[in-house]
Design a protein around this motif. Structure first.
Motif, PDB file in Angstrom:
ATOM      1  N   PRO A 310       4.813  10.669 -15.855  1.00 48.15           N
ATOM      2  CA  PRO A 310       3.592  11.055 -15.151  1.00 48.15           C
ATOM      3  C   PRO A 310       3.597  12.519 -14.714  1.00 48.15           C
ATOM      4  N   VAL A 311       2.404  13.119 -14.743  1.00 46.24           N
ATOM      5  CA  VAL A 311       2.217  14.516 -14.360  1.00 46.24           C
ATOM      6  C   VAL A 311       1.646  14.572 -12.947  1.00 46.24           C
ATOM      7  N   PHE A 312       2.225  15.451 -12.134  1.00 42.16           N
ATOM      8  CA  PHE A 312       1.722  15.688 -10.781  1.00 42.16           C
ATOM      9  C   PHE A 312       1.096  17.077 -10.759  1.00 42.16           C
ATOM     10  N   ARG A 313      -0.185  17.168 -10.362  1.00 43.69           N
ATOM     11  CA  ARG A 313      -0.931  18.418 -10.398  1.00 43.69           C
ATOM     12  C   ARG A 313      -1.161  18.952  -8.988  1.00 43.69           C
ATOM     13  N   ILE A 314      -1.029  20.267  -8.842  1.00 47.47           N
ATOM     14  CA  ILE A 314      -1.352  20.914  -7.576  1.00 47.47           C
ATOM     15  C   ILE A 314      -1.631  22.396  -7.822  1.00 47.47           C
ATOM     16  N   ASN A 315      -2.731  22.886  -7.256  1.00 48.93           N
ATOM     17  CA  ASN A 315      -3.104  24.300  -7.360  1.00 48.93           C
ATOM     18  C   ASN A 315      -3.113  24.797  -8.807  1.00 48.93           C
ATOM     19  N   GLY A 316      -3.608  23.962  -9.707  1.00 50.89           N
ATOM     20  CA  GLY A 316      -3.703  24.355 -11.102  1.00 50.89           C
ATOM     21  C   GLY A 316      -2.393  24.276 -11.868  1.00 50.89           C
TER      22      GLY A 316
END
Length: 329
Positions: A310-316
């Motif tokens: 799984p990918v965790f996204r934050i601030n692009g």
């Protein structure tokens, strides 16, 4: 345990544990318990062992240890959509145990048993050379064929989590007196410490989960790692928006003072919240039913096709956690 003028095992059981026994425990006067599942229901079984200095510390209050031992198992039942039916306790006491310690442990266990609606059915108590060790086996009931599995997430489902994430890991971290702790208020420290010591199993959500979730498990070894386990088991993947992962005000303050703590919050264990996937058509209803029983439910991401971590996204930016959960070995 009858040496050195200590009470016998039978007298300890009668004094401290028999008062909390459920009907199926037969007063703890027999060598076995009796459960009679209702017609049309399945039994759900789970077991967890807790070892001193691994899952709790010697200075932890006996009642807190007891509550955690039962709570982590009731949390597993909740994630399966199961209503608690009872539990068995195996307790290996250190050589230097005292009756005062046992009395406090039994008091905490009895309170947890009543709070969780999970009566004691039986068990075993011994003395051992080594750390305090206890094991709880819990039983729950679900309508036949309705247990919520961790293997059945499907692409397009929403990823949801109850409560807040990271409090327990930060609460444990406080014990090392880190620099960031000095910037927290007393109340914030108390909140984080309490979340580590006293899990809050979400058993009130069991019915709603089995009615509306496609897959579920409890977050015991860290959100990132447990999500990876769930997605791998279902042959899918997921993305999570890190800014949608719910943090308590105390955890948010800690992360604000030391941004690296966000990784600890996401990967640390002992949250005992429910991680679930929910089809789009069921999401609003599940949210309403969670609100009805006083449990916060946050949408944090979505299940997608593929088998990547799984990918965790934050601030692009995107990140994947290679070691995302607690490892026992």
């Amino acid at each position: 345990m009858g040496s050195n003028n200590r009470p016998s095992e039978d007298s300890l059981i009668a004094r401290y544990f028999a008062p909390m026994a459920g009907e199926g425990g037969l007063g703890l006067e027999d060598d076995a318990a009796r459960l009679t599942p209702r017609p049309g229901h399945d039994l759900v079984l789970t077991v967890d062992a807790l070892v001193e200095r691994v899952h709790f510390l010697p200075e932890d209050a006996p009642g807190s240890i007891a509550r955690k031992a039962l709570g982590v198992n009731v949390s597993d039942l909740a994630a399966k959509g199961a209503d608690p039916a009872g539990f068995l306790l195996s307790l290996a006491l250190r050589d230097d145990w005292t009756e005062g310690w046992l009395a406090a442990f039994a008091t905490g266990l009895g309170e947890a048993s009543r709070d969780f609606g999970c009566p004691l059915l039986g068990g075993d108590t011994v003395r051992a050379r080594g750390p305090l060790t206890l094991s709880v086996t819990a039983f729950g009931e679900v309508p036949s064929g309705r247990m919520v599995l961790r293997t059945t997430a499907r692409a397009g489902d929403w990823v949801c989590v109850t409560g807040t994430i990271g409090d327990a890991a930060l609460g444990l971290g406080l014990r090392a007196d880190p620099a960031w702790a000095a910037l927290l208020s007393v109340d914030e420290k108390v909140h984080l410490a309490d979340r580590y010591l006293h899990p809050r199993p979400r058993h009130a959500l069991a019915t709603a989960l089995r009615d509306h979730a496609s897959a579920a498990m409890d977050v015991s070894d860290g959100l990132a790692g447990d999500l990876a386990k769930m997605m791998r088991a279902g042959g899918v993947s997921a993305f999570v928006d890190l800014d949608r992962v719910p943090l308590s005000p105390a955890a948010a303050k800690a992360v604000e003072t030391s941004p690296d703590l966000l990784d600890l919050a996401v990967t640390g264990g002992d949250d005992y919240e429910i991680l679930c996937t929910v089809p789009e058509k069921n999401l609003d209803t599940l949210r309403k039913e969670a609100d009805t029983v006083g449990i916060a439910l946050s949408v944090i991401g979505r299940v997608v096709s593929g088998q990547d971590r799984p990918v965790f996204r934050i601030n692009g930016l995107e990140r994947r956690y290679d070691v995302g959960s607690y490892q026992h070995f």
